[in-house]
Write an enzyme that holds these catalytic residues in place. Structure first.
Site, PDB file in Angstrom:
ATOM      1  N   ARG A   1      -2.695 -39.094  41.586  1.00  0.00           N
ATOM      2  CA  ARG A   1      -1.698 -38.053  41.851  1.00  0.00           C
ATOM      3  C   ARG A   1      -1.562 -37.026  40.733  1.00  0.00           C
ATOM      4  O   ARG A   1      -1.549 -35.821  40.983  1.00  0.00           O
ATOM      5  CB  ARG A   1      -0.317 -38.677  42.111  1.00  0.00           C
ATOM      6  CG  ARG A   1      -0.050 -38.983  43.557  1.00  0.00           C
ATOM      7  CD  ARG A   1       0.810 -40.207  43.641  1.00  0.00           C
ATOM      8  NE  ARG A   1       0.076 -41.332  43.090  1.00  0.00           N
ATOM      9  CZ  ARG A   1      -0.696 -42.131  43.803  1.00  0.00           C
ATOM     10  NH1 ARG A   1      -0.797 -41.963  45.082  1.00  0.00           N
ATOM     11  NH2 ARG A   1      -1.377 -43.121  43.250  1.00  0.00           N
ATOM     12  N   THR A   2      -1.431 -37.486  39.514  1.00  0.00           N
ATOM     13  CA  THR A   2      -1.134 -36.517  38.446  1.00  0.00           C
ATOM     14  C   THR A   2      -2.289 -35.541  38.278  1.00  0.00           C
ATOM     15  O   THR A   2      -2.102 -34.321  38.260  1.00  0.00           O
ATOM     16  CB  THR A   2      -0.822 -37.253  37.125  1.00  0.00           C
ATOM     17  OG1 THR A   2       0.177 -38.233  37.396  1.00  0.00           O
ATOM     18  CG2 THR A   2      -0.306 -36.304  36.068  1.00  0.00           C
TER      19      THR A   2
ATOM     20  N   LYS B   1     -18.985 -40.099  22.238  1.00  0.00           N
ATOM     21  CA  LYS B   1     -19.878 -39.911  21.077  1.00  0.00           C
ATOM     22  C   LYS B   1     -19.103 -40.032  19.772  1.00  0.00           C
ATOM     23  O   LYS B   1     -19.650 -39.830  18.700  1.00  0.00           O
ATOM     24  CB  LYS B   1     -20.524 -38.524  21.131  1.00  0.00           C
ATOM     25  CG  LYS B   1     -21.346 -38.246  22.355  1.00  0.00           C
ATOM     26  CD  LYS B   1     -21.933 -36.840  22.220  1.00  0.00           C
ATOM     27  CE  LYS B   1     -22.567 -36.368  23.505  1.00  0.00           C
ATOM     28  NZ  LYS B   1     -22.851 -34.929  23.449  1.00  0.00           N
TER      29      LYS B   1
ATOM     30  N   ARG C   1      -3.757 -36.817  29.581  1.00  0.00           N
ATOM     31  CA  ARG C   1      -3.293 -38.204  29.762  1.00  0.00           C
ATOM     32  C   ARG C   1      -4.112 -39.065  28.823  1.00  0.00           C
ATOM     33  O   ARG C   1      -5.352 -38.955  28.782  1.00  0.00           O
ATOM     34  CB  ARG C   1      -3.494 -38.664  31.206  1.00  0.00           C
ATOM     35  CG  ARG C   1      -3.284 -40.157  31.352  1.00  0.00           C
ATOM     36  CD  ARG C   1      -3.230 -40.623  32.777  1.00  0.00           C
ATOM     37  NE  ARG C   1      -1.971 -40.244  33.412  1.00  0.00           N
ATOM     38  CZ  ARG C   1      -1.614 -40.662  34.622  1.00  0.00           C
ATOM     39  NH1 ARG C   1      -2.411 -41.452  35.313  1.00  0.00           N
ATOM     40  NH2 ARG C   1      -0.468 -40.287  35.146  1.00  0.00           N
TER      41      ARG C   1
ATOM     42  N   HIS D   1       6.227 -39.837  30.528  1.00  0.00           N
ATOM     43  CA  HIS D   1       5.479 -39.169  31.598  1.00  0.00           C
ATOM     44  C   HIS D   1       6.372 -38.053  32.163  1.00  0.00           C
ATOM     45  O   HIS D   1       6.914 -38.164  33.268  1.00  0.00           O
ATOM     46  CB  HIS D   1       5.127 -40.199  32.667  1.00  0.00           C
ATOM     47  CG  HIS D   1       4.123 -39.747  33.687  1.00  0.00           C
ATOM     48  ND1 HIS D   1       3.751 -38.422  33.852  1.00  0.00           N
ATOM     49  CD2 HIS D   1       3.416 -40.450  34.606  1.00  0.00           C
ATOM     50  CE1 HIS D   1       2.852 -38.347  34.830  1.00  0.00           C
ATOM     51  NE2 HIS D   1       2.641 -39.565  35.306  1.00  0.00           N
TER      52      HIS D   1
HETATM   53  C1  NCD Z   1       2.436 -43.517  37.114  1.00  0.00           C
HETATM   54  C2  NCD Z   1       1.769 -43.503  35.736  1.00  0.00           C
HETATM   55  O1  NCD Z   1       0.604 -43.163  35.623  1.00  0.00           O
HETATM   56  O2  NCD Z   1       2.492 -43.831  34.801  1.00  0.00           O
HETATM   57  N1  NCD Z   1       1.651 -42.911  38.090  1.00  0.00           N
HETATM   58  C3  NCD Z   1       1.759 -41.578  38.288  1.00  0.00           C
HETATM   59  O3  NCD Z   1       1.417 -40.788  37.448  1.00  0.00           O
HETATM   60  N2  NCD Z   1       2.311 -41.160  39.437  1.00  0.00           N
HETATM   61  C4  NCD Z   1       2.932 -44.855  37.509  1.00  0.00           C
HETATM   62  C5  NCD Z   1       1.967 -45.994  37.539  1.00  0.00           C
HETATM   63  O4  NCD Z   1       0.779 -45.850  37.253  1.00  0.00           O
HETATM   64  O5  NCD Z   1       2.426 -47.082  37.887  1.00  0.00           O
END
Ligand code: NCD
Length: 310
Positions: free
Chosen positions: A54-55, A83, A104, A132
């Protein structure tokens, strides 16, 4: 003024600035096509050192829907990190190619470090078990749209409160809104970390209760925020296996909940919400996914400082 700013944790923006983002999101939801050229000629870099559906895809879709382009990688293996390149060298490089960067990373604090080296806005898309903030924008936008306001409710947050970064960011963000009560539902070993309890809940005099019981909490909730047990953050598999099915929301348990309670989940879900619940009118997690893309469109517009008038 949000132009050029970084978003590392929810409180980087004031409540008023968040409201600006939500107001713009409302306009985008109403007529997305009006915004389809806003970012033409701009490039977003998506640097994902950890898995994501999703993100990453919502940032991609958001940028495409604004007429911009996207570059990036979806795992550390496919970049020069394999590397031995440092994060700061990667960030300085990416800053030469793009106008805004989403990152991320499995290490807590990595996006913050990146922001110190970056001349373009950095957005934290999740750093280890820490924060997040764009999931929080999604969560707040969903609550605001469905409930009409972000105040006066009891929220139950259930599951992995220890490692769940969406939980940490959401509690931090909600601590600034009025009359919110928290019921924190988790097994003993997955309780909310002390730094959130002391620095956010206690320090701000917020009303909260910790419990292991989902069933007996349900009748009091206006919002239920379910989460997955974060397998990738456990030190050993046996602990994960023992705790992974601590909670399972199904139609039978939902009979105990208010008629207008809403169910949110950042997703992905594993077993914590039975698929039969998807048909219940209180299940809002797929609507939440949609808001995630729209709110990211608004965020990109604001941080790039492009003209938002249509
Ligand atoms: C979450 C995350 O990555 O922290 N997912 C997301 O970005 N919607 C929650 C999860 O992974 O459980």
């Amino acid at each position: 003024m949000l132009k050029g700013r970084h978003l590392i944790e929810p409180k980087d923006f004031s409540k008023e600035e968040l409201e600006e983002i939500f107001n713009l999101t409302d306009k985008i939801v109403e007529k997305p096509e009006k915004f389809n050229k806003k970012c033409s000629g701009k490039i977003l870099a998506n640097l994902f050192y950890e898995p994501s559906t999703r993100t990453r895809l919502s940032f991609e879709a958001a940028m495409f829907r604004l007429g911009g382009e996207v570059v990036g990688f979806s795992s550390a293996d496919s970049s020069s990190v394999s590397k031995g390149e440092s994060l700061s060298d990667t960030i300085r490089t990416v800053g030469c190619y793009s106008d805004i960067c989403v990152i991320r990373h499995p290490k807590e604090g990595a996006p913050k470090l990146a922001s110190l080296k970056s001349e373009i806005p950095i957005i934290n898309a999740g750093d280890g078990g820490h924060q997040h903030p764009t999931q929080t924008l999604t969560d707040l936008m969903t609550i605001r749209s469905i409930k009409g306001t972000i105040k006066n409710f009891t929220i139950g947050i259930c599951g992995d409160l220890k490692f769940g970064r969406t939980v940490h960011s959401l509690i931090k963000a909600l601590s600034r809104y009025d009359n919110i009560r928290f019921i924190l539902i988790s097994p003993e070993e997955l309780k909310i970390p002390d730094y959130i309890k002391d620095e956010v809940l206690i320090k701000n005099n917020l009303e909260f209760k910790e419990t292991e019981k989902l069933e007996s909490s349900l009748k009091d909730l206006d919002i239920l925020y379910m989460t997955r047990v974060q397998r990738e953050r456990f030190f050993n598999e046996a602990d994960y296996i023992r705790l992974k099915d601590s909670y399972r929301l199904d139609n039978k348990k939902l009979e105990l909940a208010k008629d207008d309670m809403i169910i949110l989940h950042p997703l992905p879900r594993v077993n914590e919400i039975a698929s039969e619940v998807d048909e219940d009118k209180r299940a809002k997690y797929f609507q939440q996914v949609k808001y995630g893309m729209f709110v990211r469109m608004a965020l990109i517009i604001k941080l790039l400082g492009v003209d938002e008038e249509c």
